[in-house]
Write a protein that holds these residues in place. Structure first.
Motif, PDB file in Angstrom:
ATOM      1  N   LEU A  27       0.748  -1.256   0.070  1.00  0.00           N
ATOM      2  CA  LEU A  27      -0.008   0.182  -0.024  1.00  0.00           C
ATOM      3  C   LEU A  27       0.724   1.281  -0.162  1.00  0.00           C
ATOM      4  O   LEU A  27       0.484   2.097  -0.692  1.00  0.00           O
ATOM      5  N   GLU A  31       0.814   3.964  -2.882  1.00  0.00           N
ATOM      6  CA  GLU A  31       0.546   5.332  -2.887  1.00  0.00           C
ATOM      7  C   GLU A  31       1.409   6.262  -3.229  1.00  0.00           C
ATOM      8  O   GLU A  31       1.419   7.348  -4.001  1.00  0.00           O
ATOM      9  N   ASP A  37      -3.652  11.900  -4.248  1.00  0.00           N
ATOM     10  CA  ASP A  37      -3.079  12.525  -2.942  1.00  0.00           C
ATOM     11  C   ASP A  37      -3.203  11.273  -1.788  1.00  0.00           C
ATOM     12  O   ASP A  37      -2.105  11.170  -1.001  1.00  0.00           O
ATOM     13  N   THR A  38      -4.110  10.418  -1.795  1.00  0.00           N
ATOM     14  CA  THR A  38      -4.343   9.653  -0.720  1.00  0.00           C
ATOM     15  C   THR A  38      -4.837   8.128  -1.388  1.00  0.00           C
ATOM     16  O   THR A  38      -5.511   8.299  -2.524  1.00  0.00           O
ATOM     17  N   LEU A  39      -4.873   7.163  -0.610  1.00  0.00           N
ATOM     18  CA  LEU A  39      -5.544   6.055  -1.108  1.00  0.00           C
ATOM     19  C   LEU A  39      -7.038   6.063  -1.077  1.00  0.00           C
ATOM     20  O   LEU A  39      -7.756   5.702  -2.071  1.00  0.00           O
TER      21      LEU A  39
END
Length: 105
Positions: A27, A31, A37-39
């Motif tokens: 993860l 990312e 910007d985020t998961l």
């Protein structure tokens, strides 16, 4: 067989079955590779159907690496994924879902 309770998803590439899993390390790598910007932003793209082939490839690479594979994205450029792009996208979405939720069955 892939264990959905462990977040695993099976994929068949060039006739060989592999297990994908989004571990914490996978993860973090994902990312870093994503243009999100985020998961959560990535999950939202999948939910909206606004994901790209780059998103699918990044998820498959991260999932394979989480499952123990030691390759990278360039190793997948000539690989035949059973079911083609549609199946690859479906499995990528399933991988995301299993990483953050309990399976239905």
């Amino acid at each position: 067989m892939a264990n959905p309770w462990e977040g695993e998803v099976a994929i068949r590439m060039d006739g060989e079955r592999r297990v994908m899993k989004l571990t914490l390390g996978a993860l973090a790598e994902l990312e870093g590779a994503m243009e999100a910007d985020t998961l959560i932003a990535l999950v939202e793209r999948f939910e909206a159907g606004a994901f790209s082939t780059r998103d699918v490839l990044a998820l498959i690479v991260a999932g394979l690496r989480g499952g123990g594979w030691r390759g990278d994205a360039t190793d997948l450029m000539t690989v035949e994924i059973e079911g083609g792009l549609v199946e690859a996208a479906r499995l990528s979405g399933q991988l995301l879902t299993r990483a953050f939720a309990f399976p239905d069955r």
